[in-house]
Enzyme design. Structure first.
Site, PDB file in Angstrom:
ATOM      1  CD  GLU A  66     -26.676  15.769 -14.627  1.00 33.13           C
ATOM      2  OE1 GLU A  66     -26.547  14.912 -13.732  1.00 33.13           O
ATOM      3  OE2 GLU A  66     -25.788  16.591 -14.918  1.00 33.13           O
ATOM      4  CD  GLU A 123     -21.798  19.752 -17.574  1.00 35.71           C
ATOM      5  OE1 GLU A 123     -21.479  19.932 -16.385  1.00 35.71           O
ATOM      6  OE2 GLU A 123     -21.703  18.666 -18.145  1.00 35.71           O
ATOM      7  CG  HIS A 163     -25.315  12.479 -17.280  1.00 36.38           C
ATOM      8  ND1 HIS A 163     -24.110  11.947 -16.882  1.00 36.38           N
ATOM      9  CD2 HIS A 163     -25.061  13.757 -17.611  1.00 36.38           C
ATOM     10  CE1 HIS A 163     -23.166  12.866 -16.972  1.00 36.38           C
ATOM     11  NE2 HIS A 163     -23.719  13.977 -17.412  1.00 36.38           N
TER      12      HIS A 163
END
Ligand SMILES: *[C@@H]1O[C@H](CO)[C@@H](O)[C@H](O)[C@H]1NC(C)=O
Ligand SMILES: *[C@@H]1O[C@H](CO)[C@@H](O)[C@H](O)[C@H]1NC(C)=O
Ligand SMILES: *[C@@H]1O[C@H](CO)[C@@H](O)[C@H](O)[C@H]1NC(C)=O
Ligand SMILES: *[C@@H]1O[C@H](CO)[C@@H](O)[C@H](O)[C@H]1NC(C)=O
Length: 505
Positions: free
Chosen positions: A216, A221, A232
């Protein structure tokens, strides 16, 4: 940090609402969201892509009637005990896209946390994925050795909200199979580095209780007060079904990831309302995935960030704790030597290609403190409480537009290849940010056949031309009315509020 976030309560409320609102059979009511692929030589080419809601936002009901095939805890075990039974007993209904919290207009996507339905404020918390022009499979977005840009209006997203734009290494068909012919066309196949368990795994009824793990890359964000970008990595390729300890924090995926938040890195005056990147106004976000050899097959060595506002380019500010650097490299936290594999394996996933996902969500357990509070941002300990947001900001929303990706230097005025932008170097000190764990995914559904035809031809868009400043010339600053764009290969670099200059960066 994963962003797949509807809660059981919300999803079932939505499903109940939809149960009375939907009768139409397939195909889904996907929405048009054109995007652009770019090269330095050829400019940007529009592609007629679409967005589709993740499957739990659809009502799944019996083929013969309108009984829900989902319960508050997942699939109805009588109707959906096996994938074959579920296929025979149930069908999925098209989503009410506006009611579920998105609108599209031209190349812009607006996502709302809440929807006001006749005076009742419903929690929508939408989650959509980018679908190809045929509305059949997810778009394969390959970013290794490339860059990704979008414009964002985040002015209406307060403390505690998370407007997320990220990539997951899902199956591009959404796990389409004989018992789920809809697959990606109805938003199946979700996975991320949080390895959550949901009623479907890779498009198949999840009778084994597998967690859905995959690489990911959280490109964005953020809310109007704080922002983070976070790789990630996982030690597995593609969507991987974990069991037991493999799903945990020492399993196959780096759940906290290694995120860069400029506030947390020591610059509290860069991003926010009225600050250098002024979140009360639209700006462009560019993220570059630099390889060791400059190719799209090399080893991922750096993830760089730029912001552009009023035609001025702002490199990611340098960190006060990470030795004056302004980018993520292997030593920042995602080390190749840890058990998940670090930037190198993450780069391989970015090279194979991933699915682009957009969401807006909130966090009832931790109020999103990891993103915007304490050391991460200026928000108070209670501002992010969803009850507070609902009372004070029922219009919370984020708008993305001009979504582009392609060669370095092709999607924005960020520097192209051969021209790193950053800063000094010295001995790096690793840091790792901690994120919360993802809320569990929700309820519902099964299949139906969907086939969609429509594939409007691609059109070429030429970026607007404007007067250009020469090297060293002024290109921005308070009161400046001259050119805001620099002649190639120079870049407009901010130096202070009164002066920006064309430099070779
Ligand atoms: C599951 O479906 C069956 C058959 O339609 C129904 O009788 C039963 O009440 C449902 N169970 C739940 C928990 O909704
Ligand atoms: C919701 O919509 C109603 C009209 O249907 C309006 O009167 C009300 O002010 C709206 N509420 C909010 C919080 O926007
Ligand atoms: C996911 O689904 C696709 C399409 O059915 C299939 O090719 C692939 O092998 C599946 N992957 C896993 C891990 O189940
Ligand atoms: C924050 O970043 C901006 C842009 O890089 C820089 O001009 C400013 O000096 C930085 N502020 C601090 C406190 O480091």
């Amino acid at each position: 940090m994963a962003s797949r976030t509807f809660t059981l309560v919300v999803a079932s409320a939505l499903l109940r609402a939809l149960a009375v609102a939907q009768q139409a059979p397939t195909p889904d009511a996907i929405q048009s969201l054109p995007t652009y692929t770019c090269t330095v030589a050829g400019g940007c080419v529009e592609q007629s892509t679409n967005v589709v809601f993740a499957w739990p936002y659809h009502w799944m009901h019996t083929v013969e009637g309108y009984d829900s095939c989902t319960t508050s805890s997942g699939l109805n075990a009588t109707l959906c005990g096996t994938a074959e039974d579920c296929f025979n007993n149930c069908e999925i209904a098209p989503g009410d896209y506006t009611g579920l919290g998105i609108t599209t207009s031209g190349n812009a996507l607006t996502m709302y946390q809440y929807r006001n339905v006749s005076g009742t404020i419903n929690n929508a918390s939408p989650n959509v994925m980018l679908l190809d022009p045929a509305g059949e499979n997810y778009v394969n977005v390959q970013l290794l050795g490339r860059e990704f840009s979008f414009d964002v209006d985040i002015s209406l997203l307060p403390c505690g909200e998370n407007g997320a734009l990220f990539l997951s290494e899902m199956d591009f068909t959404g796990g389409r199979n004989e018992y789920n012919p809809a697959g990606a066309s109805y938003g199946f196949g979700g996975c991320d580095a949080q390895c959550g368990v949901s009623p479907y795994f890779n498009g198949t009824v999840n009778t084994e209780g597998l967690g859905a793990c995959c690489h990911e890359m959280d490109i964005w964000e953020a809310n109007s007060m704080a922002t983070v970008f976070t790789p990630h990595p996982c030690s597995v390729d593609g969507i991987y079904g974990c069991k037991g300890d493999e799903c945990g924090s020492s399993g196959v995926c780096n759940k906290p990831g290694c995120g860069w938040n400029s506030y947390q890195q020591g610059n509290t005056s860069f991003y926010g309302p009225g600050l250098i990147v002024d979140t009360t106004k639209t700006f462009t976000v560019t993220t570059q995935f630099i390889t060791d050899d400059g190719t799209t097959t090399g080893k991922l060595t750096e993830i760089r960030r730029y912001y552009t506002q009023n035609d001025v380019l702002y490199p990611n500010p340098v960190s006060t704790s990470y030795n004056g650097l302004n980018y993520i490299d292997e030593d920042f936290g995602c080390s190749d030597t840890d058990s998940f594999g670090g930037l190198t394996v993450h780069g391989e996933a970015l090279g194979r290609g991933m699915v682009l996902i957009f969401s807006v969500w909130q966090d009832s357990s931790q109020f999103m403190h990891w993103l915007d509070s304490d050391t991460a941002g200026p928000c108070s300990s209670t501002e992010g409480d969803p009850a507070n947001i609902k009372a004070n900001n029922p219009d919370a929303a984020i708008t993305y537009s001009n979504i582009k990706w392609g060669e370095l230097g092709s999607t924005s005025n960020a520097p192209g290849p051969d021209s790193g932008s950053s800063s000094s170097s010295s001995t790096p000190t690793a840091t790792t940010t901690t994120s919360s764990t993802a809320p569990p995914p929700a309820t519902t559904t099964t299949s139906s056949t969907t086939s969609r035809t429509t594939s409007p031809p691609a059109t070429t868009t030429t970026l607007a031309s404007a007067p250009k400043q020469t090297q060293w010339g002024q290109c921005g600053g308070n009161g400046w009315t001259g050119p805001h764009v620099c002649a190639s290969p120079y870049t407009c670099v901010y130096s202070n509020p009164w002066y920006s200059q064309c430099l070779s960066s």
